[in-house]
Design a protein around this motif. Sequence first.
Motif, PDB file in Angstrom:
ATOM      1  N   ALA A  54      -0.027  -3.079  -7.159  1.00 56.42           N
ATOM      2  CA  ALA A  54       0.852  -1.909  -7.135  1.00 56.42           C
ATOM      3  C   ALA A  54       0.792  -1.088  -5.855  1.00 56.42           C
ATOM      4  CB  ALA A  54       0.521  -0.999  -8.326  1.00 56.42           C
ATOM      5  N   GLU A  55      -0.369  -0.978  -5.258  1.00 57.82           N
ATOM      6  CA  GLU A  55      -0.577  -0.019  -4.170  1.00 57.82           C
ATOM      7  C   GLU A  55       0.461  -0.143  -3.057  1.00 57.82           C
ATOM      8  OE1 GLU A  55      -4.577   1.529  -2.255  1.00 57.82           O
ATOM      9  OE2 GLU A  55      -4.054  -0.434  -1.418  1.00 57.82           O
TER      10      GLU A  55
ATOM     11  N   TYR B 285      -0.223   8.433  -2.955  1.00 56.64           N
ATOM     12  CA  TYR B 285       0.083   7.232  -2.159  1.00 56.64           C
ATOM     13  C   TYR B 285       1.402   7.430  -1.408  1.00 56.64           C
ATOM     14  CZ  TYR B 285      -3.719   4.779  -4.401  1.00 56.64           C
ATOM     15  OH  TYR B 285      -4.970   4.407  -4.818  1.00 56.64           O
TER      16      TYR B 285
ATOM     17  N   ALA C 115       1.498   2.199 -13.448  1.00 58.68           N
ATOM     18  CA  ALA C 115       1.803   1.593 -12.147  1.00 58.68           C
ATOM     19  C   ALA C 115       1.527   0.100 -12.153  1.00 58.68           C
ATOM     20  CB  ALA C 115       0.985   2.275 -11.053  1.00 58.68           C
TER      21      ALA C 115
ATOM     22  N   TYR D  43       4.713  -2.314 -11.533  1.00 61.55           N
ATOM     23  CA  TYR D  43       4.805  -3.082 -10.289  1.00 61.55           C
ATOM     24  C   TYR D  43       4.164  -4.463 -10.385  1.00 61.55           C
ATOM     25  CZ  TYR D  43       6.286   1.351  -8.295  1.00 61.55           C
ATOM     26  OH  TYR D  43       6.959   2.522  -8.039  1.00 61.55           O
TER      27      TYR D  43
ATOM     28  N   LYS E  71       7.051  11.757  -7.122  1.00 58.74           N
ATOM     29  CA  LYS E  71       6.993  10.916  -8.313  1.00 58.74           C
ATOM     30  C   LYS E  71       5.567  10.883  -8.870  1.00 58.74           C
ATOM     31  CE  LYS E  71       8.310   6.250  -9.852  1.00 58.74           C
ATOM     32  NZ  LYS E  71       8.860   4.944  -9.407  1.00 58.74           N
TER      33      LYS E  71
ATOM     34  N   LYS F  73       3.358  -1.220  -3.013  1.00 63.57           N
ATOM     35  CA  LYS F  73       4.750  -1.014  -3.433  1.00 63.57           C
ATOM     36  C   LYS F  73       5.095   0.466  -3.602  1.00 63.57           C
ATOM     37  CE  LYS F  73       4.718  -5.507  -5.746  1.00 63.57           C
ATOM     38  NZ  LYS F  73       4.801  -6.238  -7.019  1.00 63.57           N
ATOM     39  N   LEU F  74       4.111   1.332  -3.439  1.00 68.94           N
ATOM     40  CA  LEU F  74       4.343   2.779  -3.556  1.00 68.94           C
ATOM     41  C   LEU F  74       4.752   3.300  -2.187  1.00 68.94           C
ATOM     42  CD1 LEU F  74       1.198   3.599  -5.724  1.00 68.94           C
ATOM     43  CD2 LEU F  74       3.545   3.331  -6.527  1.00 68.94           C
ATOM     44  N   ARG F  75       6.034   3.445  -1.969  1.00 70.97           N
ATOM     45  CA  ARG F  75       6.543   3.798  -0.640  1.00 70.97           C
ATOM     46  C   ARG F  75       6.728   5.305  -0.484  1.00 70.97           C
ATOM     47  NH1 ARG F  75       4.725   0.118   2.104  1.00 70.97           N
ATOM     48  NH2 ARG F  75       5.980   0.951   3.826  1.00 70.97           N
TER      49      ARG F  75
ATOM     50  N   ILE G  65      -0.567   8.948  -8.460  1.00 67.91           N
ATOM     51  CA  ILE G  65      -1.096   8.070  -9.508  1.00 67.91           C
ATOM     52  C   ILE G  65      -2.177   8.869 -10.243  1.00 67.91           C
ATOM     53  CG2 ILE G  65      -2.294   5.909 -10.018  1.00 67.91           C
ATOM     54  CD1 ILE G  65       0.576   5.574  -9.030  1.00 67.91           C
TER      55      ILE G  65
ATOM     56  N   THR H 259       3.898   9.305  -4.029  1.00 70.21           N
ATOM     57  CA  THR H 259       3.734   9.101  -5.465  1.00 70.21           C
ATOM     58  C   THR H 259       2.314   9.473  -5.880  1.00 70.21           C
ATOM     59  OG1 THR H 259       5.309   7.244  -5.411  1.00 70.21           O
ATOM     60  CG2 THR H 259       3.877   7.426  -7.353  1.00 70.21           C
TER      61      THR H 259
END
Length: 519
Positions: free
Chosen positions: A370-371, A407, A325, A329, A318, A373-375, A380, A378
Motif C-alpha cells: 500500500a505505501e 504519507y 489501506a 491497495y 484523506k 500507492k499513497l500519492r 493512515i 493521506t
Amino acid sequence: MVQETWVKNLVEKISKLRDLGLDPYRVAYRYDVTAFSEDIKNKYSHLQPGEETNDTVSVAGRIWHIRRHGGILFIDLYDQMGRIQIVLRRDTVKPPKDALLDLIDKGDFLGIKGRIIRTKAGEISILAEDFDLLSIAWRPIPFHEFGVKDPEQRYRERYLDILLNSKVRKALVDLYKIEMTMRLILDKKNFVEVHTPKIQPIYGGALAKPFVTKIEALDRMGYLSIAPETYLKRLVVAGLHRVYEIAVCFRNEDIDVTHYPEFIQLEAYKAFGDWNDILDLTEELVAESVKAVYGDYKVEITKPDGEKETLDFSRPFKKMTLEEAVETYGGINIKNKTHEELVEIAKQLGVGIDDPRKGKLVENIFEKVAEKKLRNPTFITLFPRDISPLARPYRVDPNYAERFELYIAGMEVGNGYSELNNPIIQYMAFKEEEELRKKAGRGTETHPMDKDFIRALEYGLPPTGGTGIGLYRLIQILSGLPSIKDVIPFTYVIPDDFQTLAEIEPKLIEFYKDLYVKE
C-alpha cells in the motif's frame, strides 16, 4: 596538462593583480550592497526597451557568464536571489581598473555600482559606473555547460554541486521557508520552541539503532538523540504545555534514497489534546506551509523518472485505517488474522517475518502492498499497539494505538499519536520491549527502558497529543529530487586524497607570505 594550464594562468592573473595594486585579498575587505537582483527586476519591470533611469544601486555577486563585444562587456551576475545583467563599457572605466576588464572571468566575484536600465533587447540591467573585484575563482568552475556529473563528486564537493544545481539550491531555500512558516503557525498557537539534548544517557522516542559515543569528562557512554520525544514530554510535565523543536536526529541505520543517519524533523506536543487534535495540527502545518512557499495547495512536481505529478495538499487530507489501506491497495483482508495467518501472507508477499511481533508483520505487509500507492497526502490510522510503545491504547479497542502516520507520494512523512501518560502502562510497555530485545537480539528495533522518563510521568503528564514531521522527506518530495541526500546541505563523505593549490604551486605561498604574520 589541463591542470598545468589553469594553474599557470592563475599565477599570471594574481601576478598582474598584484602589479596593478588590485589584488582583492589585499584591498577588498567589504562591499556595500544596496539591492538584490530579483528585487531590482520586480521594481523596474515597467521600464520600456531602451529606457534608462538615474536610480543608482550597488550589487555584488559571482560572474556566471561574461560576453565581450568590442568595447562592451555583458556580465551575468548571480547573487543569492538570482541573476542580473551587468553592462560594462570600457570607455567609462579609468586606469588601473580598465586592466581588470581583460582579467575578470567566470566565477570571480564583483561589486557593481550603476544605474538601472532596460536594454534595447529588453533586459533589465545595471549600467555600471564603477566596479570592484572582490574575490576570484581559484579553481575552474564547470558551470551549466558541464555541471557536476560524477555522483561521488556531487556529494564530496557539495558546495560546487549546490552552486551549479539550481534545483538543489532552491530545495535548501524552500526548506528554510517551510520551517519558518511552521514556526509562525505554532507561535500563533502559543507553542514554545526549545532545544533538547543531543547527547543522552538513554536514547528513546523512536524504534531505532543509536550512535554510541563517550563523554570523556564523566567516563560514561552516551547516545546521540534518535528523537526529542521523551524530553519534550518531560517539558510538558514541567509546565510547558505547548512545546516543539525542529530537531537534528541521528539513527545509525540504512543510507538509501529516503533514509540518512542524520536528519531533521519537527516534533510538537500539545497538552489537553489527543490524536485528533494533533492530526489537525499536522495537517495545518503541512498544508499551509506548502501553500505559503509554493503559492497553492496544488503543487506540480517532477518525479525522479521525469514524469510530472500534481500533489493536492488541500484540506482535509484523506484518512483510512492501516487495515483498510492493505485491503484497498493490496486486496488483502488482514483484520482479525492470527499471527500464523499473517506469517503466511507475508511469506507469499516476500516480506520480512523475523520480527516476532504481530504488529510488525502487519506493518511490513502494509509497506509492501500500500505505501507506494499513497500519492496525495493521506493519514493512515490505528497502528497495532505492540509496535507503538509510547502511544495510548485506542479507546475503543486496546489492540490498536491512537496513532497515525502521514504519507505523501508513497513516503512516510509524519507520525503522531495520543501520548501514553500512564506511568504504570508505560513501564509495562518498556518492560515488554526490554524482554523482546533479550529474546530477539539487538537487530530488532525496540525501545530501551527509561526509568527517568517514567519517573517524570509519575509526577503527572496531562492528556497530550504529539506529532513528528520529517522535513527532509517533505522537501525531497516537493523538489522532485531523487535522493534525500540531495536536500541535505552536507552529508558524510570519506576524505579523499588531493592537493590544494598551495601544494600544487608553492609560488602562490610566496605571493601571500607577508600577510601570514606570526610573532
